[in-house]
Design a protein around this motif. Structure first.
Motif, mmCIF file in Angstrom:
data_model
loop_
_atom_site.group_PDB
_atom_site.id
_atom_site.type_symbol
_atom_site.label_atom_id
_atom_site.label_comp_id
_atom_site.label_asym_id
_atom_site.label_seq_id
_atom_site.Cartn_x
_atom_site.Cartn_y
_atom_site.Cartn_z
ATOM 1 N N PHE A 62 1.844 2.810 -2.349
ATOM 2 C CA PHE A 62 1.348 3.668 -3.425
ATOM 3 C C PHE A 62 0.422 4.753 -2.876
ATOM 4 N N ALA A 63 -0.119 4.561 -1.665
ATOM 5 C CA ALA A 63 -1.001 5.558 -1.054
ATOM 6 C C ALA A 63 -0.211 6.738 -0.484
ATOM 7 N N ARG A 106 0.807 -1.224 0.000
ATOM 8 C CA ARG A 106 0.000 0.000 0.000
ATOM 9 C C ARG A 106 0.836 1.269 0.000
ATOM 10 N N THR A 152 4.639 8.305 -5.052
ATOM 11 C CA THR A 152 4.425 8.062 -6.475
ATOM 12 C C THR A 152 5.173 6.792 -6.862
ATOM 13 N N GLU A 153 4.758 6.183 -7.946
ATOM 14 C CA GLU A 153 5.396 4.952 -8.433
ATOM 15 C C GLU A 153 6.894 5.147 -8.646
ATOM 16 N N GLN A 198 -3.464 12.618 -10.031
ATOM 17 C CA GLN A 198 -4.831 12.123 -10.191
ATOM 18 C C GLN A 198 -5.347 11.414 -8.934
ATOM 19 N N GLU A 199 -4.453 10.780 -8.188
ATOM 20 C CA GLU A 199 -4.858 10.060 -6.974
ATOM 21 C C GLU A 199 -4.817 10.940 -5.741
ATOM 22 N N GLY A 200 -4.452 12.206 -5.896
ATOM 23 C CA GLY A 200 -4.322 13.103 -4.755
ATOM 24 C C GLY A 200 -2.860 13.423 -4.495
ATOM 25 N N ARG A 258 0.479 17.055 -6.243
ATOM 26 C CA ARG A 258 -0.887 16.564 -6.403
ATOM 27 C C ARG A 258 -1.021 15.926 -7.782
ATOM 28 N N ARG A 266 0.873 13.033 -3.259
ATOM 29 C CA ARG A 266 1.821 11.933 -3.080
ATOM 30 C C ARG A 266 3.234 12.500 -2.947
#
Length: 133
Positions: free
Chosen positions: A31-32, A29, A35-36, A114-116, A112, A118
């Motif tokens: 990734f939460a 998790r 970033t990758e 697309q997922e918020g 920021r 990171r």
């Protein structure tokens, strides 16, 4: 545009979440939080520069029982740059299996997407000498 109160809460929660995921071994998790393609610099701790989520995951597994049993973060200070990137400075301390405690400073770059929010870059600096930057 200045950071809103909601942005500040979300970024602080993001920084806080790191310790919970690491301490529970929930590396899937990460990734939460990151970033990758995160750059995670633990050179000052002897670990070099870890590239991407996979690099951070592998390093944590390689440490095994040498991982701290608890990561704590405090004193989070946020600053926004002109391009909307956030620089976060925070203090951390880790409790080791023998009960000893180490202190670090986290220097994060946060964006920021697309997922918020990171973390795109983190540098971890150990703290062992008082009154030093």
């Amino acid at each position: 545009m200045p950071l809103t109160a909601a942005d500040r809460f979300a970024i602080t929660d993001l920084i806080n979440l790191h310790g919970h995921l690491i301490d529970s071994g929930d590396f899937e998790r990460l990734f939460a939080v990151f970033t990758e393609d995160v750059t995670y610099d633990v050179t000052a701790l002897g670990g070099g520069v870890l590239e991407g989520l996979a690099g951070a995951h592998e390093a944590a597994l390689a440490l095994g029982e040498a991982n701290p049993v608890a990561h704590h973060v405090t004193n989070v200070v946020l600053g926004e740059t002109a391009d909307g990137v956030v620089r976060a400075l925070s203090k951390g301390f880790g409790v080791l299996t023998d009960g000893s405690i180490g202190s670090v400073t986290y220097e994060d770059t946060i964006e920021r997407g697309q997922e918020g929010w990171r973390i795109t870059h983190r540098t971890v600096r150990p703290r062992s000498t008082p009154l030093q930057p």
